[in-house]
Scaffold this active site. Structure first.
Site, PDB file in Angstrom:
ATOM      1  N   THR A 298      66.909  21.951  70.690  1.00 21.39           N
ATOM      2  CA  THR A 298      66.938  21.959  69.222  1.00 21.39           C
ATOM      3  C   THR A 298      68.222  22.627  68.759  1.00 21.39           C
ATOM      4  O   THR A 298      68.668  23.614  69.346  1.00 21.39           O
ATOM      5  CB  THR A 298      65.751  22.724  68.617  1.00 21.39           C
ATOM      6  OG1 THR A 298      65.794  24.048  69.116  1.00 21.39           O
ATOM      7  CG2 THR A 298      64.445  22.093  68.964  1.00 21.39           C
TER       8      THR A 298
ATOM      9  N   GLU B  53      60.429  19.279  68.644  1.00 26.58           N
ATOM     10  CA  GLU B  53      59.291  19.794  69.401  1.00 26.58           C
ATOM     11  C   GLU B  53      58.101  18.848  69.400  1.00 26.58           C
ATOM     12  O   GLU B  53      57.119  19.088  70.092  1.00 26.58           O
ATOM     13  CB  GLU B  53      58.840  21.146  68.808  1.00 26.58           C
ATOM     14  CG  GLU B  53      59.794  22.294  69.063  1.00 26.58           C
ATOM     15  CD  GLU B  53      60.890  22.415  68.016  1.00 26.58           C
ATOM     16  OE1 GLU B  53      61.188  21.414  67.342  1.00 26.58           O
ATOM     17  OE2 GLU B  53      61.447  23.511  67.865  1.00 26.58           O
TER      18      GLU B  53
ATOM     19  N   LYS C 243      63.767  34.023  47.875  1.00 32.70           N
ATOM     20  CA  LYS C 243      62.803  34.993  47.348  1.00 32.70           C
ATOM     21  C   LYS C 243      63.455  35.783  46.230  1.00 32.70           C
ATOM     22  O   LYS C 243      64.283  36.650  46.478  1.00 32.70           O
ATOM     23  CB  LYS C 243      62.327  35.913  48.467  1.00 32.70           C
ATOM     24  CG  LYS C 243      60.846  35.758  48.679  1.00 32.70           C
ATOM     25  CD  LYS C 243      60.311  36.670  49.716  1.00 32.70           C
ATOM     26  CE  LYS C 243      58.791  36.470  49.756  1.00 32.70           C
ATOM     27  NZ  LYS C 243      58.139  37.267  50.733  1.00 32.70           N
TER      28      LYS C 243
ATOM     29  N   TRP D 169      58.636  33.189  45.571  1.00 28.78           N
ATOM     30  CA  TRP D 169      59.301  32.060  46.218  1.00 28.78           C
ATOM     31  C   TRP D 169      59.761  31.007  45.227  1.00 28.78           C
ATOM     32  O   TRP D 169      59.041  30.645  44.311  1.00 28.78           O
ATOM     33  CB  TRP D 169      58.324  31.365  47.182  1.00 28.78           C
ATOM     34  CG  TRP D 169      58.148  32.088  48.460  1.00 28.78           C
ATOM     35  CD1 TRP D 169      58.792  33.209  48.876  1.00 28.78           C
ATOM     36  CD2 TRP D 169      57.242  31.742  49.514  1.00 28.78           C
ATOM     37  NE1 TRP D 169      58.346  33.585  50.109  1.00 28.78           N
ATOM     38  CE2 TRP D 169      57.398  32.712  50.536  1.00 28.78           C
ATOM     39  CE3 TRP D 169      56.322  30.706  49.709  1.00 28.78           C
ATOM     40  CZ2 TRP D 169      56.673  32.681  51.715  1.00 28.78           C
ATOM     41  CZ3 TRP D 169      55.595  30.668  50.881  1.00 28.78           C
ATOM     42  CH2 TRP D 169      55.770  31.644  51.881  1.00 28.78           C
TER      43      TRP D 169
HETATM   44  P1  AMP Z   1      64.829  18.817  64.183  1.00 24.62           P
HETATM   45  O1  AMP Z   1      64.043  19.342  65.298  1.00 24.62           O
HETATM   46  O2  AMP Z   1      66.283  19.104  64.291  1.00 24.62           O
HETATM   47  O3  AMP Z   1      64.565  17.384  63.933  1.00 24.62           O
HETATM   48  O4  AMP Z   1      64.370  19.592  62.873  1.00 24.62           O
HETATM   49  C1  AMP Z   1      63.035  19.610  62.472  1.00 24.62           C
HETATM   50  C2  AMP Z   1      62.957  20.167  61.088  1.00 24.62           C
HETATM   51  O5  AMP Z   1      63.591  19.282  60.164  1.00 24.62           O
HETATM   52  C3  AMP Z   1      61.564  20.319  60.547  1.00 24.62           C
HETATM   53  O6  AMP Z   1      60.919  21.485  61.012  1.00 24.62           O
HETATM   54  C4  AMP Z   1      61.821  20.355  59.047  1.00 24.62           C
HETATM   55  O7  AMP Z   1      62.268  21.623  58.621  1.00 24.62           O
HETATM   56  C5  AMP Z   1      62.961  19.388  58.900  1.00 24.62           C
HETATM   57  N1  AMP Z   1      62.446  18.074  58.493  1.00 24.62           N
HETATM   58  C6  AMP Z   1      62.212  17.003  59.253  1.00 24.62           C
HETATM   59  N2  AMP Z   1      61.767  15.973  58.518  1.00 24.62           N
HETATM   60  C7  AMP Z   1      61.702  16.406  57.234  1.00 24.62           C
HETATM   61  C8  AMP Z   1      61.299  15.824  55.988  1.00 24.62           C
HETATM   62  N3  AMP Z   1      60.900  14.568  55.889  1.00 24.62           N
HETATM   63  N4  AMP Z   1      61.360  16.618  54.892  1.00 24.62           N
HETATM   64  C9  AMP Z   1      61.773  17.907  54.946  1.00 24.62           C
HETATM   65  N5  AMP Z   1      62.173  18.497  56.086  1.00 24.62           N
HETATM   66  C10 AMP Z   1      62.133  17.761  57.222  1.00 24.62           C
END
Ligand code: AMP
Length: 551
Positions: A181, A328, A438, A443
């Protein structure tokens, strides 16, 4: 009583054999760096993938060996997706947008023994190479010219190898893939996918209420193959026999629109920043591309602004499928679609549902939890941290005991996303926990403000983030990129937001920038903006004092 059904392992071998035996005439199209199109069939893909598997075996690649790929989206990368797990080895996709030191760190941490590198990305690998300790063989994929001396050439590697393979017997719980990640703080964390998790994710993704992938589809993953397996699209295509189209390194709106139209793509996927650019170009050139085959654009990775979903639908008749997921979780977690009782709702009510991140796909379970660890009510208003579990959700990070606190004692993964869940089961992300603003202890949702700002006709992109404030601790600041030839003032933008938000939610100021910094996955990089503007309000002697925060 024991059930009497076969315990047949869920492995990627099955997907590969299915494509080879049933879909050998279906096409895979890839765009090369020089913009030329390479075409071949699943029959060719199948034979070359088995040749690759045999070649890997000869070089000592076996069960559990980690094999890195530093490649764009193209047919040879697809061969690696299946050829590496075919011999029981682990496909480790490397993020080509990382700094070379971070790349080296990841390669060493995963202990990659072989790395496959596009020739066009060799300069990046060369920089990382000095710090890499584990790699024994570097194979070059000659995408933009011949392989330089001193490297193994991919085509030489597979040439003359048998086009059949005796597959090893693999436990479905064995590792098939790895992905790190791209966190903004701390070292990257490795997620290890199993054969079983990928197969189950693929089957669930293709179901009708998810992506509904069929043999009639043509899929174009804009999302890179290093970003959570291109959200599973390559696996979906090989399972179903759908035609695949790969964009190679050309990800600008013009090249993508040309390719979508030329290959009559039916389903595509990528992060919102890609689609914001595409919508803008379409708006400026209505009717230039025939996109009549396109039935859906999966948008995820960050929140899809309602103005994006609405703009595509109203002005171009195109459907955005808003999805949420994580590295994940293979990655698909939720997807926004209307339930049947919503069919008669008016457009505004439908848009509200489609702008949420959606409901969990089959086999994924979600809950949200308060600071005290208690599960929160599904009332569409109470915010808490989203937790998930399911057969394609990580149960631990690779060699990373420090991150054990991301997993709960009762078997859930803490996503780090702050959400509400409504009584219908739709989740709505209000923020990433680390991006929460915050102000005076209350929030403010940066996502809500960004979504609203991106609905202003002059705004191309907007990013809202927390900056230090002498009185309220933190206040929101908005960075805005305007569309070409447009002008607007900070006051205009404040007036535009005012009817929709409590006064104390409104950003203290709007800064106009040429571009918003991106993460390696193409998402807005808030951390960089926060650093850059950290003292912006503190320095402003005339900083406006917002009203007392109230619930
Ligand atoms: P990654 O593992 O790099 O794909 O990042 C995952 C994170 O991307 C998630 O925990 C969210 O914070 C963000 N994320 C993924 N899809 C969305 C979505 N449709 N809307 C808002 N945040 C998203």
């Amino acid at each position: 009583m024991e059930g009497l059904m076969m315990d047949h392992p869920l492995t990627l071998h099955y997907l590969l054999e299915r494509a080879g035996s049933l879909f050998s005439k279906n096409e895979v199209v890839s765009r090369a760096p020089d913009m030329s199109l390479h075409r071949y069939t699943y029959g060719d893909f199948y034979r070359r993938t088995l040749q690759l598997a045999n070649a890997l075996r000869k070089r000592g690649v076996t069960e559990g060996t980690r094999v890195g790929t530093l490649c764009w989206n193209h047919y040879r990368h697809l061969e690696l997706y299946f050829g590496i797990p075919a011999v029981g080895a682990v496909l480790h996709t490397l993020n080509l947008r990382l700094h070379h030191s971070q790349l080296a760190w990841i390669i060493n941490h995963a202990e990659d023994q072989v790395v496959f590198v596009d020739r066009s990305l060799l300069p990046l690998y060369e920089q990382a190479r000095r710090e890499v300790h584990t790699v024994q063989h570097v194979v070059v994929l000659p995408d933009d010219g011949p392989t330089p001396d001193g490297y193994i050439d991919y085509e030489d590697l597979i040439r003359g190898e048998p086009q059949t393979l005796s597959y090893p017997t693999i436990d479905e719980r064995a590792a098939a893939g790895m992905c790190y990640t791209s966190g903004t703080t701390g070292n990257p964390k490795g997620v290890v996918y199993t054969h079983r998790s990928i197969v189950l994710h693929t089957v669930a993704s293709c179901t009708a209420d998810a992506l509904a992938v069929s043999e009639n589809d043509t899929l174009l993953p804009v999302v890179p193959m290093f970003h959570a397996n291109a959200w599973g699209l390559p696996f979906d295509a090989v399972l179903t026999g759908a035609k695949l189209v790969f964009p190679g390194p050309h990800l600008d709106p013009l090249s993508l629109l040309d390719l979508l139209a030329h290959e009559r793509v039916t389903l595509t996927a990528g992060v919102p920043t890609i689609w914001l650019g595409i919508l803008d170009l379409l708006d400026r050139n209505p009717g230039r591309w025939d996109l009549s085959a396109l039935r859906g654009m999966v948008v995820g990775g960050s929140a899809a602004p309602p103005a994006l979903i609405d703009g595509f639908r109203r002005r171009h008749g195109l459907r955005v499928i808003h999805a949420w997921g994580m590295t994940e979780s293979d990655p698909l977690g939720t997807l926004a679609r209307l339930k049947r009782h919503m069919a008669d709702w008016d457009d505004a009510a439908k848009l509200e549902v489609l702008s949420k991140q959606g409901v969990p796909v089959p086999l994924v379970e979600l809950r949200h939890v308060g600071d005290d660890g208690r599960v929160l009510p599904r009332d569409g208003a109470t915010m808490g941290e989203l937790q998930m579990r399911g057969p394609w959700v990580a149960k631990a990070y690779y060699k990373n005991p420090e991150a054990a606190d991301r997993f709960t004692a009762d078997g859930w993964f803490k996503t780090g996303d702050i959400v509400t869940i409504d009584e219908e089961g739709y989740i709505r992300i209000t923020d990433r926990a680390k991006d929460v603003i915050k102000s005076g202890g209350e929030w403010i949702s940066s996502v809500d403000l960004e979504n609203a700002l991106m609905g202003h006709p002059a705004v191309l992109e907007a990013c809202v983030f927390a900056v230090a404030h002498p009185k309220w601790d933190e206040r929101p600041l908005a960075a805005v990129v305007l569309k070409e030839g447009m002008t607007v003032s900070a006051d205009d933008l404040r007036d535009f937001l005012a009817p929709h938000f409590a006064k104390w939610w409104l950003p203290d100021d709007f800064v106009f920038v040429d571009a918003i910094p991106r993460t390696s996955a193409g998402k807005f990089l808030k951390a960089e903006l926060r650093d850059r503007f950290q003292n912006y309000l503190v320095k402003q002697s005339s900083a406006r004092q917002p009203e007392t925060p109230r619930r």
